[in-house]
Design a protein around this motif. Structure first.
Motif, PDB file in Angstrom:
ATOM      1  N   VAL A 184      14.772 -41.391 -38.620  1.00 33.31           N
ATOM      2  CA  VAL A 184      14.908 -40.489 -37.474  1.00 33.31           C
ATOM      3  C   VAL A 184      13.627 -39.659 -37.320  1.00 33.31           C
ATOM      4  CG1 VAL A 184      16.153 -38.468 -36.591  1.00 33.31           C
ATOM      5  CG2 VAL A 184      17.427 -40.402 -37.514  1.00 33.31           C
ATOM      6  N   GLY A 185      13.124 -39.157 -38.442  1.00 27.28           N
ATOM      7  CA  GLY A 185      11.898 -38.349 -38.412  1.00 27.28           C
ATOM      8  C   GLY A 185      10.726 -39.134 -37.863  1.00 27.28           C
ATOM      9  N   ILE A 189       7.991 -33.437 -37.730  1.00 29.13           N
ATOM     10  CA  ILE A 189       8.293 -33.381 -36.299  1.00 29.13           C
ATOM     11  C   ILE A 189       7.750 -32.097 -35.689  1.00 29.13           C
ATOM     12  CG2 ILE A 189      10.148 -33.335 -34.567  1.00 29.13           C
ATOM     13  CD1 ILE A 189      11.823 -34.976 -36.581  1.00 29.13           C
ATOM     14  N   SER A 190       7.886 -30.982 -36.406  1.00 24.00           N
ATOM     15  CA  SER A 190       7.379 -29.711 -35.883  1.00 24.00           C
ATOM     16  C   SER A 190       5.868 -29.791 -35.676  1.00 24.00           C
ATOM     17  CB  SER A 190       7.718 -28.567 -36.842  1.00 24.00           C
ATOM     18  OG  SER A 190       9.103 -28.522 -37.056  1.00 24.00           O
ATOM     19  N   GLY A 191       5.174 -30.464 -36.604  1.00 21.14           N
ATOM     20  CA  GLY A 191       3.726 -30.639 -36.477  1.00 21.14           C
ATOM     21  C   GLY A 191       3.375 -31.442 -35.240  1.00 21.14           C
ATOM     22  N   ALA A 206       3.742 -29.372 -32.203  1.00 25.60           N
ATOM     23  CA  ALA A 206       2.628 -28.437 -32.028  1.00 25.60           C
ATOM     24  C   ALA A 206       1.461 -29.137 -31.329  1.00 25.60           C
ATOM     25  CB  ALA A 206       2.192 -27.896 -33.382  1.00 25.60           C
ATOM     26  N   ARG A 207       1.247 -30.423 -31.702  1.00 20.21           N
ATOM     27  CA  ARG A 207       0.170 -31.183 -31.048  1.00 20.21           C
ATOM     28  C   ARG A 207       0.509 -31.441 -29.577  1.00 20.21           C
ATOM     29  NH1 ARG A 207       0.174 -36.096 -34.100  1.00 20.21           N
ATOM     30  NH2 ARG A 207       1.492 -35.159 -35.681  1.00 20.21           N
ATOM     31  N   LEU A 208       1.803 -31.680 -29.316  1.00 16.98           N
ATOM     32  CA  LEU A 208       2.260 -31.877 -27.932  1.00 16.98           C
ATOM     33  C   LEU A 208       2.004 -30.608 -27.122  1.00 16.98           C
ATOM     34  CD1 LEU A 208       4.209 -34.006 -26.237  1.00 16.98           C
ATOM     35  CD2 LEU A 208       5.855 -32.179 -26.537  1.00 16.98           C
ATOM     36  N   ASP A 209       2.246 -29.481 -27.749  1.00 17.67           N
ATOM     37  CA  ASP A 209       2.038 -28.198 -27.090  1.00 17.67           C
ATOM     38  C   ASP A 209       0.562 -28.017 -26.763  1.00 17.67           C
ATOM     39  OD1 ASP A 209       3.037 -25.597 -26.255  1.00 17.67           O
ATOM     40  OD2 ASP A 209       1.829 -24.815 -27.911  1.00 17.67           O
ATOM     41  N   MET A 256      15.269 -26.180 -31.914  1.00 23.54           N
ATOM     42  CA  MET A 256      15.017 -24.821 -31.418  1.00 23.54           C
ATOM     43  C   MET A 256      13.585 -24.628 -30.929  1.00 23.54           C
ATOM     44  SD  MET A 256      17.644 -22.834 -31.503  1.00 23.54           S
ATOM     45  CE  MET A 256      19.310 -22.800 -32.154  1.00 23.54           C
ATOM     46  N   LEU A 257      12.799 -25.719 -30.887  1.00 27.24           N
ATOM     47  CA  LEU A 257      11.389 -25.577 -30.557  1.00 27.24           C
ATOM     48  C   LEU A 257      11.040 -25.972 -29.124  1.00 27.24           C
ATOM     49  CD1 LEU A 257       9.740 -26.869 -33.867  1.00 27.24           C
ATOM     50  CD2 LEU A 257       9.976 -24.511 -33.109  1.00 27.24           C
ATOM     51  N   GLY A 258      12.038 -26.224 -28.304  1.00 22.99           N
ATOM     52  CA  GLY A 258      11.768 -26.649 -26.931  1.00 22.99           C
ATOM     53  C   GLY A 258      11.093 -25.562 -26.117  1.00 22.99           C
TER      54      GLY A 258
END
Ligand SMILES: [Zn+2]
Length: 305
Positions: free
Chosen positions: A140-141, A182-184, A187-190, A214-216
């Motif tokens: 999934v990750g 995934i959070s990393g 961050a790159r997407l951001d 919760m990061l959307g």
């Protein structure tokens, strides 16, 4: 002493009469206890027409509801877990995986798809609760990370529909590492200035809540969805206090500022589309994106190699 003896035989329980109603035609709504015709429920995106209770839906139904004409292309379909820890609980993890794969027809608990949502090119990742509680393991990750990278390659937004019990304990620390991975990627997407919408459905708990759910740029939940980190029983035992009414439900969380919107499933697609448009998404199909005139899209592969 006949008083203490049963002289008469008690009436034997008779076997229940078989119901003449074929199974699966009707369902009882847990929200209003009314009996609903299954076809009415299908027409209504599995939302109770009487009380708007949201039944849990599969990842495939979710994609069907979001993509235009129910049409999408699936990616990274063949990735499977190889049981890195050789884990055994009530049964070996390897066996559990094999059983779940044959039961659900999926290789792991998420589907990555590209297509158009109200004319906008998007990448959607939809989690499947029927696959070991929608738990997040290495597959999934990896799939979600690749989905985010695919969105960056295509210069299009990503929508992740969360439905998960949390990290997959059969993969131990390896599944926890997916939270950071995934959070990393997000961050790159951001930094690439691309929008991400998180859709939180019942249930969204554990490591999934603690990372990408919760990061959307927008965090949208379905009504009455359970969203939290630890379960209410664990919290009650830890803090030795009674928890308030409606704790960990969408409506409670929006009041506390944890969410941006609570949206009915039947309006979800329209809300996501207007959210994406507000954040600058353009109406192009994924196929036409590489040929787009946007300079970033054209130069990106060259700068990476
Ligand atoms: Zn109902």
């Amino acid at each position: 002493m006949a008083w203490f003896k049963k002289t008469r035989k008690p009436i034997e329980p008779t076997g229940e009469k078989p119901s003449r109603v074929p199974e699966g035609l009707w369902v009882k709504c847990p929200g209003c206890t009314q009996i609903i015709y299954n076809k009415d429920l299908d027409k209504n995106q599995q939302v109770c027409p009487k009380c708007a209770h949201h039944f849990r839906i599969s990842a495939t139904d979710r994609l069907r509801a979001l993509f235009d004409d129910g049409d999408w292309t699936e990616h990274f379909k063949t990735l499977t877990s190889n049981d890195p820890l050789r884990f055994t609980d009530t049964k070996p993890y390897r066996q559990r995986l094999k059983d779940t794969i044959s039961k659900t027809g999926m290789k792991d608990a998420v589907i990555i798809a590209t297509g158009t949502l109200d004319g906008l090119a998007v990448v959607v990742a939809a989690m499947e609760y029927a696959f070991i509680g929608g738990s997040m393991g290495v597959v999934v990750g990896e799939k979600i990370t690749r989905a985010i990278e695919r969105a960056m390659d295509l210069r299009c937004p990503i929508v992740i529909v969360c439905c998960s019990g949390g990290a997959r304990m059969m993969e131990g620390a390896l599944s926890l590492m997916q939270m950071a991975k995934i959070s990393g990627a997000l961050a790159r997407l951001d930094r690439a200035r691309l929008p991400y919408i998180a859709v939180l459905t019942d249930p969204t708990t554990g490591g999934v809540t603690a990372s990408f759910a919760m990061l959307g740029d927008l965090n949208i939940a379905e009504p009455k969805a359970q969203i939290g980190f630890a379960g209410p029983r664990v919290i009650e035992q830890t803090i030795r206090q009674k928890l308030p009414e409606g704790f960990q439900r969408s409506e409670f969380l929006i009041e506390k500022g944890m969410l941006d919107l609570v949206v009915d499933r039947r309006e979800m697609k329209a809300v996501i589309a207007s959210g994406l448009r507000f954040m600058g998404a353009k109406g192009t199909s994924p196929a036409s994106v590489p040929a787009a005139t946007e300079p970033e899209a054209a130069t990106e592969p060259a700068t990476q190699s």
